[in-house]
Design an enzyme around this catalytic site. Sequence first.
Site, mmCIF file in Angstrom:
data_model
loop_
_atom_site.group_PDB
_atom_site.id
_atom_site.type_symbol
_atom_site.label_atom_id
_atom_site.label_comp_id
_atom_site.label_asym_id
_atom_site.label_seq_id
_atom_site.Cartn_x
_atom_site.Cartn_y
_atom_site.Cartn_z
ATOM 1 N N ARG A 74 0.789 -0.972 -0.019
ATOM 2 C CA ARG A 74 0.011 -0.039 -0.058
ATOM 3 C C ARG A 74 0.817 1.201 0.152
ATOM 4 N NH1 ARG A 74 -2.754 -0.467 5.045
ATOM 5 N NH2 ARG A 74 -4.132 -1.809 3.994
ATOM 6 N N ARG A 144 -1.034 6.161 9.626
ATOM 7 C CA ARG A 144 -0.987 5.699 8.422
ATOM 8 C C ARG A 144 -1.374 6.887 7.065
ATOM 9 N NH1 ARG A 144 -3.237 -0.045 8.637
ATOM 10 N NH2 ARG A 144 -2.269 -0.720 10.504
ATOM 11 N N LYS A 206 -2.658 0.842 15.495
ATOM 12 C CA LYS A 206 -2.719 1.625 14.087
ATOM 13 C C LYS A 206 -3.493 2.915 14.549
ATOM 14 C CE LYS A 206 -6.717 -0.902 12.294
ATOM 15 N NZ LYS A 206 -7.271 -1.690 10.987
ATOM 16 N N LYS A 208 -5.033 6.660 12.591
ATOM 17 C CA LYS A 208 -5.441 7.032 10.960
ATOM 18 C C LYS A 208 -6.000 8.404 11.312
ATOM 19 C CE LYS A 208 -7.098 2.548 9.622
ATOM 20 N NZ LYS A 208 -8.297 1.616 8.884
ATOM 21 N N CYS A 426 -14.707 -4.024 0.807
ATOM 22 C CA CYS A 426 -13.267 -4.060 1.016
ATOM 23 C C CYS A 426 -12.723 -5.231 0.101
ATOM 24 C CB CYS A 426 -12.848 -4.739 2.568
ATOM 25 S SG CYS A 426 -13.476 -6.227 3.033
ATOM 26 N N CYS A 432 -6.910 -11.546 1.240
ATOM 27 C CA CYS A 432 -7.071 -11.008 2.787
ATOM 28 C C CYS A 432 -6.893 -12.151 3.529
ATOM 29 C CB CYS A 432 -8.093 -10.041 3.018
ATOM 30 S SG CYS A 432 -7.977 -9.401 4.712
ATOM 31 N N CYS A 472 -14.738 -9.086 6.979
ATOM 32 C CA CYS A 472 -14.708 -9.233 8.363
ATOM 33 C C CYS A 472 -14.880 -8.128 9.022
ATOM 34 C CB CYS A 472 -13.231 -9.647 8.605
ATOM 35 S SG CYS A 472 -12.049 -8.430 8.510
ATOM 36 N N CYS A 476 -12.519 -2.082 7.184
ATOM 37 C CA CYS A 476 -11.744 -1.695 5.778
ATOM 38 C C CYS A 476 -12.749 -1.077 4.769
ATOM 39 C CB CYS A 476 -10.893 -2.619 5.219
ATOM 40 S SG CYS A 476 -9.416 -3.199 6.185
#
Length: 563
Positions: A74, A144, A206, A208, A426, A432, A472, A476
Amino acid sequence: MSEQKLSDNERLKRESNFLRGTIVEDLNDRITGGFTADNFQLIRFHGMYQQDDRDIRAERAKQKLEPLHNVMLRARMPGGVITPKQWLAIDKFAEEHSLYGSIRLTTRQTFQFHGVLKPDIKLMHQTLNKIGIDSIATAGDVNRNVLCTTNPVESELHQQAYDWAKKISEHLLPKTRAYAEIWLDGEKLESTDEEPILGSTYLPRKFKTTVVIPPQNDVDVHANDLNFVAIAEEGQLVGFNVLVGGGLAMTHGDKSTYPRKADDFGFVPLDKTLDVAAAVVTTQRDWGNRSNRKNAKTKYTLDRVGVDVFKAEVEKRAGLTFSPSRPYEFTERGDRIGWVEGIDGNHHLTLFIENGRLLDFPGKPLKTGAAEIAKIHKGDFRMTANQNLIVAGVPASDKDKIEKIARDHGLIDDGVSEQRKNAMACVSLPTCPLAMAEAERFLPEFVTDIEQLLEKHGLSKDDNIILRVTGCPNGCGRAMLAEVGLVGKAPGRYNLHLGGNRNGTRIPKMYRENITVEQILSELDCLVGRWAKERQAGEDFGDFTIRVGVIEPVRVSKRDFYA
Protein backbone atom coordinates in the site's frame (compact mmCIF):
# COMPACT_ATOMS: atom_id res chain seq x y z
CA MET A 1 -1.32 -0.88 32.69
CA SER A 2 2.27 -1.41 33.89
CA GLU A 3 1.22 -4.45 35.95
CA GLN A 4 -0.32 -6.22 32.97
CA LYS A 5 1.70 -8.39 30.63
CA LEU A 6 2.48 -6.59 27.41
CA SER A 7 1.30 -8.07 24.12
CA ASP A 8 3.89 -9.92 22.09
CA ASN A 9 3.78 -7.17 19.48
CA GLU A 10 5.42 -4.90 22.05
CA ARG A 11 8.32 -7.34 22.40
CA LEU A 12 8.55 -7.57 18.64
CA LYS A 13 8.82 -3.81 18.20
CA ARG A 14 11.26 -3.42 21.11
CA GLU A 15 13.61 -6.08 19.71
CA SER A 16 13.29 -5.00 16.07
CA ASN A 17 16.17 -2.50 16.04
CA PHE A 18 13.84 0.25 14.86
CA LEU A 19 11.86 -1.96 12.47
CA ARG A 20 14.80 -3.73 10.82
CA GLY A 21 14.44 -7.16 12.40
CA THR A 22 16.00 -9.78 10.13
CA ILE A 23 14.05 -8.72 7.06
CA VAL A 24 17.19 -8.64 4.89
CA GLU A 25 18.04 -12.23 5.79
CA ASP A 26 14.47 -13.34 5.01
CA LEU A 27 14.53 -11.43 1.75
CA ASN A 28 17.57 -13.39 0.64
CA ASP A 29 16.11 -16.75 1.70
CA ARG A 30 14.87 -18.41 -1.50
CA ILE A 31 13.74 -21.62 0.22
CA THR A 32 10.43 -19.99 1.17
CA GLY A 33 8.40 -17.37 -0.63
CA GLY A 34 7.31 -15.83 2.66
CA PHE A 35 8.69 -13.97 5.66
CA THR A 36 9.18 -15.77 8.95
CA ALA A 37 8.78 -15.14 12.67
CA ASP A 38 8.73 -11.42 13.61
CA ASN A 39 9.40 -10.28 10.06
CA PHE A 40 5.89 -11.35 9.03
CA GLN A 41 4.67 -8.47 11.23
CA LEU A 42 7.58 -6.07 10.73
CA ILE A 43 7.14 -5.77 6.97
CA ARG A 44 3.80 -4.10 7.71
CA PHE A 45 5.66 -1.05 9.02
CA HIS A 46 7.23 -0.92 5.55
CA GLY A 47 3.80 -0.86 3.92
CA MET A 48 3.33 -4.53 3.09
CA TYR A 49 1.19 -7.44 4.17
CA GLN A 50 2.13 -11.04 3.45
CA GLN A 51 -0.76 -12.84 1.80
CA ASP A 52 -1.49 -15.91 -0.29
CA ASP A 53 -4.17 -16.90 -2.77
CA ARG A 54 -6.69 -18.69 -0.58
CA ASP A 55 -8.53 -19.99 -3.64
CA ILE A 56 -5.63 -22.32 -4.39
CA ARG A 57 -4.30 -22.91 -0.87
CA ALA A 58 -5.86 -26.38 -0.48
CA GLU A 59 -4.72 -27.52 -3.92
CA ARG A 60 -1.14 -26.44 -3.20
CA ALA A 61 -1.24 -28.29 0.11
CA LYS A 62 -2.26 -31.48 -1.74
CA GLN A 63 0.78 -30.97 -3.96
CA LYS A 64 3.01 -30.65 -0.86
CA LEU A 65 3.67 -27.00 -1.72
CA GLU A 66 3.62 -24.10 0.70
CA PRO A 67 0.93 -21.45 0.12
CA LEU A 68 1.66 -19.10 -2.78
CA HIS A 69 3.15 -16.40 -0.56
CA ASN A 70 3.20 -12.88 -1.95
CA VAL A 71 2.86 -9.36 -0.62
CA MET A 72 0.34 -6.61 -0.97
CA LEU A 73 1.92 -3.14 -0.91
CA ARG A 74 0.00 0.00 0.00
CA ALA A 75 1.63 3.25 -1.12
CA ARG A 76 1.89 6.43 0.95
CA MET A 77 0.05 9.11 -1.02
CA PRO A 78 -1.17 11.91 1.29
CA GLY A 79 -4.38 13.29 -0.15
CA GLY A 80 -4.32 10.71 -2.95
CA VAL A 81 -2.62 12.99 -5.52
CA ILE A 82 -0.49 11.30 -8.19
CA THR A 83 1.04 12.62 -11.42
CA PRO A 84 0.49 11.05 -14.86
CA LYS A 85 4.18 10.10 -14.98
CA GLN A 86 3.89 8.30 -11.66
CA TRP A 87 0.68 6.63 -12.81
CA LEU A 88 2.33 5.19 -15.92
CA ALA A 89 5.17 3.80 -13.82
CA ILE A 90 2.86 2.01 -11.36
CA ASP A 91 0.74 0.75 -14.27
CA LYS A 92 3.84 -0.79 -15.87
CA PHE A 93 4.98 -2.43 -12.64
CA ALA A 94 1.53 -3.91 -11.96
CA GLU A 95 1.42 -5.33 -15.47
CA GLU A 96 4.87 -6.90 -15.35
CA HIS A 97 5.41 -7.89 -11.71
CA SER A 98 2.13 -8.71 -9.94
CA LEU A 99 0.18 -11.94 -10.03
CA TYR A 100 -3.08 -10.15 -10.77
CA GLY A 101 -1.91 -7.35 -13.06
CA SER A 102 -4.21 -4.85 -11.40
CA ILE A 103 -4.01 -1.54 -9.58
CA ARG A 104 -6.45 -1.26 -6.72
CA LEU A 105 -7.67 2.08 -5.41
CA THR A 106 -8.35 1.81 -1.69
CA THR A 107 -10.60 3.39 0.91
CA ARG A 108 -7.39 4.94 2.31
CA GLN A 109 -7.05 7.13 -0.79
CA THR A 110 -4.05 5.39 -2.24
CA PHE A 111 -3.25 2.44 -4.48
CA GLN A 112 -2.27 -1.13 -3.69
CA PHE A 113 -0.25 -3.68 -5.60
CA HIS A 114 -1.48 -7.23 -4.99
CA GLY A 115 0.41 -10.44 -5.63
CA VAL A 116 4.06 -9.35 -5.72
CA LEU A 117 6.44 -12.29 -5.23
CA LYS A 118 9.52 -12.10 -3.04
CA PRO A 119 12.09 -11.75 -5.90
CA ASP A 120 10.30 -8.58 -7.06
CA ILE A 121 9.74 -6.89 -3.70
CA LYS A 122 12.95 -4.87 -3.64
CA LEU A 123 12.45 -3.86 -7.27
CA MET A 124 8.96 -2.66 -6.34
CA HIS A 125 10.26 -0.31 -3.65
CA GLN A 126 13.07 0.96 -5.84
CA THR A 127 10.69 1.55 -8.74
CA LEU A 128 8.43 3.61 -6.51
CA ASN A 129 11.37 5.51 -5.03
CA LYS A 130 12.54 6.58 -8.49
CA ILE A 131 9.20 8.31 -9.08
CA GLY A 132 8.98 9.90 -5.64
CA ILE A 133 6.65 7.40 -3.91
CA ASP A 134 7.21 5.19 -0.86
CA SER A 135 5.17 2.90 1.35
CA ILE A 136 6.57 3.99 4.71
CA ALA A 137 4.05 3.67 7.55
CA THR A 138 1.02 2.65 5.51
CA ALA A 139 0.52 -0.30 7.85
CA GLY A 140 1.65 -1.27 11.35
CA ASP A 141 1.42 0.61 14.65
CA VAL A 142 2.04 4.06 13.20
CA ASN A 143 0.14 6.97 11.69
CA ARG A 144 -1.08 5.72 8.31
CA ASN A 145 -1.66 7.47 4.98
CA VAL A 146 -3.21 10.89 5.67
CA LEU A 147 -6.47 11.40 3.81
CA CYS A 148 -7.70 14.71 2.40
CA THR A 149 -11.05 15.62 0.87
CA THR A 150 -10.80 15.51 -2.91
CA ASN A 151 -12.47 18.79 -3.76
CA PRO A 152 -11.14 19.88 -7.15
CA VAL A 153 -13.79 22.58 -7.56
CA GLU A 154 -12.47 24.90 -4.85
CA SER A 155 -8.93 24.58 -6.10
CA GLU A 156 -7.24 27.13 -3.82
CA LEU A 157 -8.83 25.81 -0.62
CA HIS A 158 -8.14 22.21 -1.64
CA GLN A 159 -4.50 23.04 -2.31
CA GLN A 160 -4.17 24.59 1.15
CA ALA A 161 -5.80 21.59 2.83
CA TYR A 162 -3.76 19.16 0.75
CA ASP A 163 -0.53 20.94 1.74
CA TRP A 164 -1.45 20.42 5.39
CA ALA A 165 -2.20 16.75 4.78
CA LYS A 166 1.33 16.37 3.40
CA LYS A 167 2.85 18.31 6.32
CA ILE A 168 1.01 16.18 8.87
CA SER A 169 2.07 13.00 7.11
CA GLU A 170 5.74 14.00 7.08
CA HIS A 171 5.63 15.24 10.69
CA LEU A 172 4.26 11.95 12.01
CA LEU A 173 6.37 9.58 9.88
CA PRO A 174 8.78 7.13 11.52
CA LYS A 175 12.31 8.57 11.53
CA THR A 176 14.13 5.22 11.41
CA ARG A 177 16.32 4.66 8.36
CA ALA A 178 15.28 1.01 8.18
CA TYR A 179 13.18 1.51 5.05
CA ALA A 180 15.98 3.12 3.06
CA GLU A 181 18.58 0.63 4.29
CA ILE A 182 16.56 -2.49 3.47
CA TRP A 183 14.78 -1.57 0.25
CA LEU A 184 16.85 1.24 -1.26
CA ASP A 185 20.32 -0.01 -0.27
CA GLY A 186 20.84 3.02 1.92
CA GLU A 187 23.99 3.35 4.00
CA LYS A 188 23.80 1.45 7.29
CA LEU A 189 24.74 3.65 10.24
CA GLU A 190 25.29 2.31 13.71
CA SER A 191 23.14 3.75 16.45
CA THR A 192 21.47 7.11 15.96
CA ASP A 193 17.84 6.14 15.29
CA GLU A 194 15.40 8.20 17.35
CA GLU A 195 11.62 8.38 17.29
CA PRO A 196 10.71 11.60 19.10
CA ILE A 197 6.98 11.33 18.33
CA LEU A 198 6.28 7.63 17.81
CA GLY A 199 8.70 6.34 20.44
CA SER A 200 11.08 3.39 20.28
CA THR A 201 8.20 0.89 20.44
CA TYR A 202 5.94 2.97 18.20
CA LEU A 203 2.20 3.26 18.87
CA PRO A 204 0.03 0.72 20.71
CA ARG A 205 -2.00 0.19 17.54
CA LYS A 206 -2.61 1.65 14.08
CA PHE A 207 -3.53 5.34 13.90
CA LYS A 208 -5.45 7.11 11.12
CA THR A 209 -5.59 10.82 10.30
CA THR A 210 -7.61 12.94 7.88
CA VAL A 211 -7.99 16.50 6.64
CA VAL A 212 -11.59 17.13 5.57
CA ILE A 213 -13.25 20.08 3.83
CA PRO A 214 -16.94 20.48 4.72
CA PRO A 215 -19.58 19.96 3.50
CA GLN A 216 -17.96 16.88 1.91
CA ASN A 217 -17.33 14.01 4.34
CA ASP A 218 -15.80 11.75 1.72
CA VAL A 219 -13.04 10.64 4.12
CA ASP A 220 -15.56 9.46 6.76
CA VAL A 221 -14.11 11.34 9.72
CA HIS A 222 -15.70 9.02 12.28
CA ALA A 223 -13.61 6.13 10.99
CA ASN A 224 -10.38 7.85 12.05
CA ASP A 225 -8.36 8.54 15.19
CA LEU A 226 -7.57 12.17 14.35
CA ASN A 227 -9.37 14.52 11.99
CA PHE A 228 -8.71 18.13 11.01
CA VAL A 229 -11.94 19.74 9.79
CA ALA A 230 -11.01 22.67 7.56
CA ILE A 231 -12.49 26.03 8.55
CA ALA A 232 -12.36 28.65 5.81
CA GLU A 233 -13.11 32.36 5.72
CA GLU A 234 -13.61 34.00 2.32
CA GLY A 235 -12.20 30.91 0.61
CA GLN A 236 -9.00 30.85 2.68
CA LEU A 237 -8.10 28.22 5.26
CA VAL A 238 -7.81 29.75 8.74
CA GLY A 239 -7.64 26.70 10.99
CA PHE A 240 -9.18 23.38 11.93
CA ASN A 241 -11.72 21.86 14.24
CA VAL A 242 -10.03 18.80 15.73
CA LEU A 243 -11.96 15.53 16.07
CA VAL A 244 -10.38 12.66 17.99
CA GLY A 245 -11.21 9.03 18.70
CA GLY A 246 -13.14 7.62 15.76
CA GLY A 247 -12.76 4.03 14.66
CA LEU A 248 -14.85 1.22 13.19
CA ALA A 249 -13.09 -2.07 13.91
CA MET A 250 -14.50 -4.60 16.35
CA THR A 251 -14.22 -8.32 17.10
CA HIS A 252 -17.08 -10.78 16.69
CA GLY A 253 -18.28 -11.97 20.08
CA ASP A 254 -16.22 -9.47 22.11
CA LYS A 255 -18.43 -6.72 23.51
CA SER A 256 -15.43 -4.81 24.81
CA THR A 257 -14.87 -3.84 21.16
CA TYR A 258 -17.15 -1.53 19.20
CA PRO A 259 -17.18 1.18 16.53
CA ARG A 260 -17.02 4.71 17.88
CA LYS A 261 -17.57 8.24 16.62
CA ALA A 262 -14.88 10.88 17.05
CA ASP A 263 -15.22 13.62 19.68
CA ASP A 264 -14.90 17.30 18.77
CA PHE A 265 -12.09 18.85 20.84
CA GLY A 266 -12.41 22.37 19.43
CA PHE A 267 -10.74 24.80 17.04
CA VAL A 268 -7.02 25.48 16.52
CA PRO A 269 -5.32 28.05 14.26
CA LEU A 270 -3.10 26.83 11.43
CA ASP A 271 0.18 27.47 13.22
CA LYS A 272 -0.78 24.98 15.95
CA THR A 273 -1.78 22.15 13.61
CA LEU A 274 1.42 20.10 13.81
CA ASP A 275 1.72 20.66 17.57
CA VAL A 276 -1.78 19.29 18.08
CA ALA A 277 -1.15 16.34 15.76
CA ALA A 278 1.98 15.40 17.71
CA ALA A 279 0.23 15.93 21.06
CA VAL A 280 -2.65 13.61 20.19
CA VAL A 281 -0.28 10.95 18.85
CA THR A 282 2.10 11.10 21.84
CA THR A 283 -0.77 11.01 24.33
CA GLN A 284 -2.10 7.88 22.66
CA ARG A 285 1.46 6.54 22.50
CA ASP A 286 1.87 6.90 26.26
CA TRP A 287 -1.66 6.13 27.44
CA GLY A 288 -2.86 3.50 24.96
CA ASN A 289 -3.38 -0.13 25.97
CA ARG A 290 -0.24 -2.13 25.16
CA SER A 291 -1.51 -5.33 26.78
CA ASN A 292 -4.69 -6.03 24.81
CA ARG A 293 -4.44 -5.09 21.16
CA LYS A 294 -8.19 -5.43 20.75
CA ASN A 295 -8.56 -2.44 23.08
CA ALA A 296 -5.47 -0.53 21.98
CA LYS A 297 -6.94 2.04 19.58
CA THR A 298 -7.37 5.71 20.52
CA LYS A 299 -11.15 5.30 20.84
CA TYR A 300 -10.71 2.92 23.77
CA THR A 301 -8.14 5.19 25.44
CA LEU A 302 -10.64 8.06 25.35
CA ASP A 303 -13.40 5.92 26.84
CA ARG A 304 -11.06 4.53 29.52
CA VAL A 305 -9.52 7.79 30.75
CA GLY A 306 -12.34 10.15 29.78
CA VAL A 307 -12.56 12.58 26.89
CA ASP A 308 -11.95 15.64 29.07
CA VAL A 309 -8.83 14.12 30.64
CA PHE A 310 -7.40 13.14 27.24
CA LYS A 311 -8.21 16.57 25.80
CA ALA A 312 -6.53 18.36 28.74
CA GLU A 313 -3.39 16.30 28.22
CA VAL A 314 -3.34 17.21 24.52
CA GLU A 315 -3.68 20.89 25.42
CA LYS A 316 -0.81 20.58 27.90
CA ARG A 317 1.50 18.88 25.41
CA ALA A 318 0.58 21.21 22.54
CA GLY A 319 0.84 24.34 24.67
CA LEU A 320 -2.62 25.68 23.85
CA THR A 321 -6.25 25.76 24.86
CA PHE A 322 -8.76 24.65 22.27
CA SER A 323 -11.16 27.40 21.20
CA PRO A 324 -14.84 26.52 20.74
CA SER A 325 -15.44 24.67 17.50
CA ARG A 326 -16.38 26.78 14.50
CA PRO A 327 -19.71 25.92 12.80
CA TYR A 328 -19.64 23.39 9.97
CA GLU A 329 -21.96 20.80 8.47
CA PHE A 330 -21.49 17.63 6.46
CA THR A 331 -24.09 17.18 3.73
CA GLU A 332 -22.38 14.79 1.30
CA ARG A 333 -19.79 12.04 1.22
CA GLY A 334 -20.08 10.44 -2.19
CA ASP A 335 -17.96 11.51 -5.14
CA ARG A 336 -19.40 13.71 -7.89
CA ILE A 337 -19.14 11.28 -10.81
CA GLY A 338 -18.62 12.97 -14.18
CA TRP A 339 -17.38 16.43 -15.14
CA VAL A 340 -17.31 19.49 -12.89
CA GLU A 341 -15.72 22.87 -13.52
CA GLY A 342 -13.50 24.42 -10.89
CA ILE A 343 -13.33 28.05 -9.84
CA ASP A 344 -10.04 28.31 -11.77
CA GLY A 345 -11.71 27.36 -15.07
CA ASN A 346 -10.16 23.91 -15.24
CA HIS A 347 -12.34 20.82 -15.53
CA HIS A 348 -12.27 17.64 -13.47
CA LEU A 349 -13.57 14.22 -14.45
CA THR A 350 -14.43 11.75 -11.68
CA LEU A 351 -14.43 8.18 -12.96
CA PHE A 352 -16.47 5.57 -11.11
CA ILE A 353 -14.25 2.53 -10.48
CA GLU A 354 -16.30 -0.31 -9.02
CA ASN A 355 -14.51 -1.66 -5.94
CA GLY A 356 -11.52 0.46 -6.95
CA ARG A 357 -10.21 -2.40 -9.10
CA LEU A 358 -8.41 -1.18 -12.22
CA LEU A 359 -7.94 -4.16 -14.48
CA ASP A 360 -8.59 -4.91 -18.13
CA PHE A 361 -11.89 -6.77 -17.99
CA PRO A 362 -13.48 -8.33 -21.10
CA GLY A 363 -14.99 -5.45 -23.06
CA LYS A 364 -13.86 -2.96 -20.38
CA PRO A 365 -10.09 -2.41 -20.48
CA LEU A 366 -10.13 -0.01 -17.52
CA LYS A 367 -6.44 -0.20 -16.64
CA THR A 368 -5.39 0.45 -20.24
CA GLY A 369 -7.82 3.36 -20.42
CA ALA A 370 -6.37 5.04 -17.34
CA ALA A 371 -2.88 4.64 -18.81
CA GLU A 372 -3.97 6.14 -22.15
CA ILE A 373 -5.38 9.16 -20.32
CA ALA A 374 -2.13 9.50 -18.36
CA LYS A 375 -0.17 9.68 -21.63
CA ILE A 376 -1.91 12.93 -22.67
CA HIS A 377 -3.12 14.43 -19.36
CA LYS A 378 -1.43 17.67 -18.27
CA GLY A 379 -2.90 17.87 -14.75
CA ASP A 380 -2.88 15.22 -12.04
CA PHE A 381 -4.93 12.28 -10.82
CA ARG A 382 -6.62 12.17 -7.43
CA MET A 383 -7.58 8.89 -5.82
CA THR A 384 -10.64 9.26 -3.63
CA ALA A 385 -11.52 7.63 -0.32
CA ASN A 386 -14.52 6.14 -2.13
CA GLN A 387 -12.19 4.18 -4.45
CA ASN A 388 -12.76 6.37 -7.50
CA LEU A 389 -10.31 8.29 -9.69
CA ILE A 390 -10.40 11.99 -10.54
CA VAL A 391 -8.70 13.26 -13.69
CA ALA A 392 -8.04 16.74 -12.30
CA GLY A 393 -6.97 19.99 -13.88
CA VAL A 394 -8.14 19.38 -17.45
CA PRO A 395 -8.13 22.44 -19.73
CA ALA A 396 -11.27 22.89 -21.83
CA SER A 397 -9.28 22.07 -24.97
CA ASP A 398 -8.53 18.54 -23.69
CA LYS A 399 -11.99 17.60 -22.39
CA ASP A 400 -13.25 15.87 -25.51
CA LYS A 401 -10.06 13.84 -26.00
CA ILE A 402 -10.04 12.59 -22.43
CA GLU A 403 -13.74 11.80 -22.42
CA LYS A 404 -13.41 9.80 -25.62
CA ILE A 405 -10.60 7.69 -24.18
CA ALA A 406 -12.61 7.13 -21.00
CA ARG A 407 -15.73 6.06 -22.91
CA ASP A 408 -13.84 3.85 -25.35
CA HIS A 409 -12.32 1.92 -22.43
CA GLY A 410 -15.43 1.60 -20.26
CA LEU A 411 -14.30 4.18 -17.69
CA ILE A 412 -17.50 6.16 -18.34
CA ASP A 413 -20.75 4.21 -18.31
CA ASP A 414 -23.90 6.32 -18.31
CA GLY A 415 -25.87 3.27 -17.21
CA VAL A 416 -24.25 3.02 -13.78
CA SER A 417 -26.95 3.59 -11.17
CA GLU A 418 -26.77 5.94 -8.21
CA GLN A 419 -27.09 2.85 -6.03
CA ARG A 420 -23.94 1.33 -7.50
CA LYS A 421 -22.06 4.58 -7.08
CA ASN A 422 -22.94 4.56 -3.38
CA ALA A 423 -21.79 1.01 -2.65
CA MET A 424 -18.35 -0.04 -1.46
CA ALA A 425 -16.52 -3.17 -0.30
CA CYS A 426 -13.15 -4.20 1.06
CA VAL A 427 -10.87 -6.62 -0.83
CA SER A 428 -11.57 -9.69 1.32
CA LEU A 429 -11.18 -13.06 -0.45
CA PRO A 430 -9.09 -14.48 -1.97
CA THR A 431 -6.08 -12.49 -0.70
CA CYS A 432 -6.92 -11.04 2.73
CA PRO A 433 -5.95 -13.48 5.49
CA LEU A 434 -8.61 -12.04 7.83
CA ALA A 435 -11.53 -12.52 5.44
CA MET A 436 -14.48 -14.56 6.72
CA ALA A 437 -16.83 -13.92 3.78
CA GLU A 438 -16.70 -12.44 0.29
CA ALA A 439 -16.86 -8.67 -0.18
CA GLU A 440 -15.29 -7.25 -3.38
CA ARG A 441 -16.28 -10.22 -5.52
CA PHE A 442 -19.72 -10.36 -3.90
CA LEU A 443 -20.67 -6.68 -4.15
CA PRO A 444 -21.47 -6.22 -7.89
CA GLU A 445 -24.15 -8.92 -8.01
CA PHE A 446 -25.55 -7.90 -4.63
CA VAL A 447 -25.91 -4.31 -5.83
CA THR A 448 -27.87 -5.61 -8.81
CA ASP A 449 -30.20 -7.34 -6.35
CA ILE A 450 -30.67 -4.08 -4.43
CA GLU A 451 -31.32 -2.17 -7.67
CA GLN A 452 -34.08 -4.65 -8.46
CA LEU A 453 -35.62 -4.17 -5.01
CA LEU A 454 -35.66 -0.40 -5.45
CA GLU A 455 -37.30 -0.77 -8.86
CA LYS A 456 -39.78 -3.35 -7.57
CA HIS A 457 -41.06 -0.90 -4.96
CA GLY A 458 -41.38 2.00 -7.39
CA LEU A 459 -38.50 4.10 -6.14
CA SER A 460 -36.89 6.60 -8.50
CA LYS A 461 -33.45 6.27 -10.04
CA ASP A 462 -32.22 8.97 -7.67
CA ASP A 463 -33.27 6.97 -4.60
CA ASN A 464 -30.42 4.90 -3.21
CA ILE A 465 -28.98 3.50 -0.02
CA ILE A 466 -25.44 3.92 1.31
CA LEU A 467 -24.37 0.26 1.16
CA ARG A 468 -21.10 -1.22 2.32
CA VAL A 469 -19.76 -4.74 2.72
CA THR A 470 -16.75 -5.96 4.68
CA GLY A 471 -15.47 -9.51 4.75
CA CYS A 472 -14.63 -9.33 8.46
CA PRO A 473 -15.27 -6.91 11.36
CA ASN A 474 -12.03 -4.93 10.95
CA GLY A 475 -13.76 -2.08 9.15
CA CYS A 476 -11.75 -1.58 5.94
CA GLY A 477 -14.92 -1.11 3.87
CA ARG A 478 -16.38 1.28 6.49
CA ALA A 479 -19.64 -0.69 6.80
CA MET A 480 -20.10 0.79 10.28
CA LEU A 481 -20.91 4.16 8.72
CA ALA A 482 -23.41 2.85 6.15
CA GLU A 483 -27.19 2.92 6.05
CA VAL A 484 -26.97 -0.80 5.28
CA GLY A 485 -23.76 -2.46 6.42
CA LEU A 486 -22.90 -6.12 5.90
CA VAL A 487 -20.11 -7.57 8.03
CA GLY A 488 -18.77 -11.00 7.10
CA LYS A 489 -19.29 -13.77 9.65
CA ALA A 490 -18.69 -16.96 7.61
CA PRO A 491 -18.77 -18.01 3.95
CA GLY A 492 -22.07 -16.72 2.56
CA ARG A 493 -23.19 -15.30 5.91
CA TYR A 494 -23.14 -11.73 7.27
CA ASN A 495 -24.30 -9.61 10.15
CA LEU A 496 -26.81 -7.04 8.87
CA HIS A 497 -26.48 -3.54 10.34
CA LEU A 498 -29.02 -0.75 9.83
CA GLY A 499 -29.50 2.85 10.87
CA GLY A 500 -26.50 4.81 9.70
CA ASN A 501 -27.11 8.05 7.81
CA ARG A 502 -26.10 9.59 4.50
CA ASN A 503 -23.58 12.08 5.83
CA GLY A 504 -21.65 9.52 7.86
CA THR A 505 -22.32 10.85 11.35
CA ARG A 506 -24.27 7.93 12.82
CA ILE A 507 -23.14 4.35 13.42
CA PRO A 508 -25.55 1.58 12.36
CA LYS A 509 -26.64 -1.14 14.77
CA MET A 510 -26.86 -4.89 14.22
CA TYR A 511 -30.36 -5.84 13.04
CA ARG A 512 -29.84 -9.51 12.22
CA GLU A 513 -26.85 -11.74 13.05
CA ASN A 514 -25.16 -14.40 10.94
CA ILE A 515 -27.74 -14.64 8.16
CA THR A 516 -27.52 -15.77 4.55
CA VAL A 517 -27.65 -13.52 1.51
CA GLU A 518 -31.16 -14.78 0.75
CA GLN A 519 -32.27 -13.82 4.26
CA ILE A 520 -30.65 -10.40 3.92
CA LEU A 521 -32.48 -9.73 0.67
CA SER A 522 -35.76 -10.90 2.21
CA GLU A 523 -35.31 -8.49 5.14
CA LEU A 524 -34.39 -5.62 2.83
CA ASP A 525 -37.29 -6.38 0.49
CA CYS A 526 -39.69 -5.81 3.36
CA LEU A 527 -37.90 -2.73 4.67
CA VAL A 528 -37.46 -1.07 1.27
CA GLY A 529 -41.15 -1.68 0.62
CA ARG A 530 -42.04 0.06 3.86
CA TRP A 531 -39.63 2.92 3.07
CA ALA A 532 -41.28 3.46 -0.31
CA LYS A 533 -44.75 3.65 1.24
CA GLU A 534 -44.17 5.25 4.66
CA ARG A 535 -41.28 7.65 4.34
CA GLN A 536 -41.59 11.37 4.79
CA ALA A 537 -40.66 13.73 1.98
CA GLY A 538 -36.98 13.35 1.13
CA GLU A 539 -36.37 10.94 4.02
CA ASP A 540 -33.34 8.71 3.53
CA PHE A 541 -33.42 5.00 4.26
CA GLY A 542 -31.25 5.10 7.38
CA ASP A 543 -33.26 7.92 8.93
CA PHE A 544 -36.48 6.08 8.09
CA THR A 545 -35.37 2.92 9.93
CA ILE A 546 -34.71 5.01 13.04
CA ARG A 547 -37.90 7.08 12.90
CA VAL A 548 -40.29 4.14 12.55
CA GLY A 549 -38.50 2.07 15.19
CA VAL A 550 -37.01 -0.65 12.99
CA ILE A 551 -33.73 -0.11 14.83
CA GLU A 552 -32.64 1.98 17.81
CA PRO A 553 -30.10 4.75 17.12
CA VAL A 554 -26.54 4.37 18.36
CA ARG A 555 -25.85 7.58 20.26
CA VAL A 556 -23.07 6.39 22.57
CA SER A 557 -21.27 3.40 21.10
CA LYS A 558 -19.99 1.93 24.34
CA ARG A 559 -23.52 1.98 25.76
CA ASP A 560 -25.87 1.57 22.80
CA PHE A 561 -24.13 -0.56 20.17
CA TYR A 562 -24.90 -3.91 21.81
CA ALA A 563 -27.94 -2.85 23.84
